[in-house]
Design an enzyme around this catalytic site. Sequence first.
Site, mmCIF file in Angstrom:
data_model
loop_
_atom_site.group_PDB
_atom_site.id
_atom_site.type_symbol
_atom_site.label_atom_id
_atom_site.label_comp_id
_atom_site.label_asym_id
_atom_site.label_seq_id
_atom_site.Cartn_x
_atom_site.Cartn_y
_atom_site.Cartn_z
ATOM 1 N N HIS A 234 -4.801 -3.435 6.356
ATOM 2 C CA HIS A 234 -4.661 -3.639 4.908
ATOM 3 C C HIS A 234 -6.057 -3.966 4.381
ATOM 4 O O HIS A 234 -6.419 -5.118 4.144
ATOM 5 C CB HIS A 234 -3.687 -4.778 4.606
ATOM 6 C CG HIS A 234 -3.616 -5.101 3.128
ATOM 7 N ND1 HIS A 234 -3.122 -4.227 2.190
ATOM 8 C CD2 HIS A 234 -3.999 -6.202 2.437
ATOM 9 C CE1 HIS A 234 -3.202 -4.772 0.992
ATOM 10 N NE2 HIS A 234 -3.739 -5.975 1.112
ATOM 11 N N ASP B 70 0.834 -1.205 0.000
ATOM 12 C CA ASP B 70 0.000 0.000 0.000
ATOM 13 C C ASP B 70 0.871 1.258 0.000
ATOM 14 O O ASP B 70 0.556 2.240 -0.666
ATOM 15 C CB ASP B 70 -0.912 -0.013 1.240
ATOM 16 C CG ASP B 70 -1.693 -1.315 1.332
ATOM 17 O OD1 ASP B 70 -2.487 -1.588 0.422
ATOM 18 O OD2 ASP B 70 -1.476 -2.089 2.287
HETATM 19 C C1 LMR Z 1 -4.049 -6.410 -2.753
HETATM 20 O O1 LMR Z 1 -3.948 -5.447 -2.004
HETATM 21 O O2 LMR Z 1 -3.694 -6.384 -3.943
HETATM 22 C C2 LMR Z 1 -4.657 -7.669 -2.224
HETATM 23 O O3 LMR Z 1 -4.587 -7.709 -0.850
HETATM 24 C C3 LMR Z 1 -6.062 -7.718 -2.734
HETATM 25 C C4 LMR Z 1 -6.859 -8.870 -2.248
HETATM 26 O O4 LMR Z 1 -7.997 -8.632 -1.852
HETATM 27 O O5 LMR Z 1 -6.384 -10.011 -2.307
#
Ligand code: LMR
Length: 458
Positions: free
Chosen positions: A298, A270
């Site tokens: 997250h 992120d």
């Molecule tokens: C991401 O941030 O790309 C993953 O965590 C998305 C997910 O929902 O698997």
Amino acid sequence: MAEAVALSMSMGSYLKNSSLQATECSRQEPSSSLRSKFLGCKLTASQASLQLPSIKHTRRQRPCVIQCSVVQQSQVQAPDSVFITPDGRRAECYGVFCTIYDLNEVEKPKSWKKLLRVAVSGAAGTISNHLLFKIASGEVFGPDQPIALNLLGSERSRNALEGVAMELEDSLYPLLRELNLGIDSYEVFRDADWALLIGAKPRGPGMERADLLDINGKIFAEQGKALNAVASENVKVLVVGNPCNTNALICMKNAPRIPKKNFHALTRLDENRAKCQLALKAGVFYDNVSNVTIWGNHSTTQVPDFVNAKIHGKPVTEVIKDKKWLEEEFTETVQKRGGALIKKWGRSSAASTAVSIADAMKSLVTPTREGDWFSSAVYTEGNPYGIDNDLIFSMPCRSKGDGDYEIVPDLQINEWLATRIKKSEEELISERSCVAHLIGQDNGYCDLTEDTRLPGEQ
Ligand code: LMR
């Protein structure tokens, strides 16, 4: 045994080491230690002669198909002659064929650090398929750090796991000294210095989030127990499998022997996404963007902090004057980037996730640049921001490069940030309540709101 196995064709040290390996293996009768340690292994001649890494298949598996070494001592062919060439290299001749070794290269591994054992779950998956090659190449831990990879797969992924191992072998990484494959976390996590917990069940159609938390929570509780039982006492644990913050909390609670500070959940992805958006908007290159924090979970409640972030050392808000863009578009783009990627790819991000895992590890083994920090979701006990004391929450961290970190205090938390950070905290408190049964707490109840969504869920 671990230190004795060598793979380096390019380093020229392999014959010495692989003859050690051959000797070790050739000493083994079918009931000897190599066999009993790795059940079902039939020894073959191929590995020693091809100078491949020792791939051991851990217990509860069908007989191995790729193993080290030779069956009989008599199969190790001694050279007909050995001599040192005028330029100081060692030559070993077998009939008309001579192999020449650079003795300086032979010496090189002797200056290497002690073997570092990295265990990876979900090792046959797409993220690992990018990550393992970075680790084996030395990109993460440096050019003098030999690596053992312990790869955890599942019964279903057995062939794929062997495929990954074969590709690792074929890559001839000098630093990759050992590969172990297995489906039992108690075997695979043994003596691990790092555990990268990538494997998790994705949310399926119609599956409630509470069910996902429960299913994955059980996996991470079990893996926490395994780490507690067999990993190195200072193992660093990075949880990637979603919902990663709460999975990390579950894992930590089930591993009381391991320092709580050693548990991380991945929010570096992120952070990287936030840096990318800020750089694109400001028209600067990525490395001019610094001091970016991801606060919280997250999930789509995460808070990418533009208030304390900098571009060219100046506050982002002085460089990007469009406050509405920062508060709305930037924030939402980062929060939902995972979903945008799933729409394009039809699956979750993998390569950029692997890059961010490598970045997160490098941040802990390299001193943080003066004045800067990185984001990692860490245990909140005693944190300087008044976040509930028993969560895994993403915050600004810095490291001396010794694998440890400290939370950076004194970031400016304005009202806009405070409101959003609170929301992410509440979400994590709700997730924790849903998994109370997995973290040794009574009276849990689960009433997740719509806010609790992974970045990949819209
Ligand atoms: C991401 O941030 O790309 C993953 O965590 C998305 C997910 O929902 O698997």
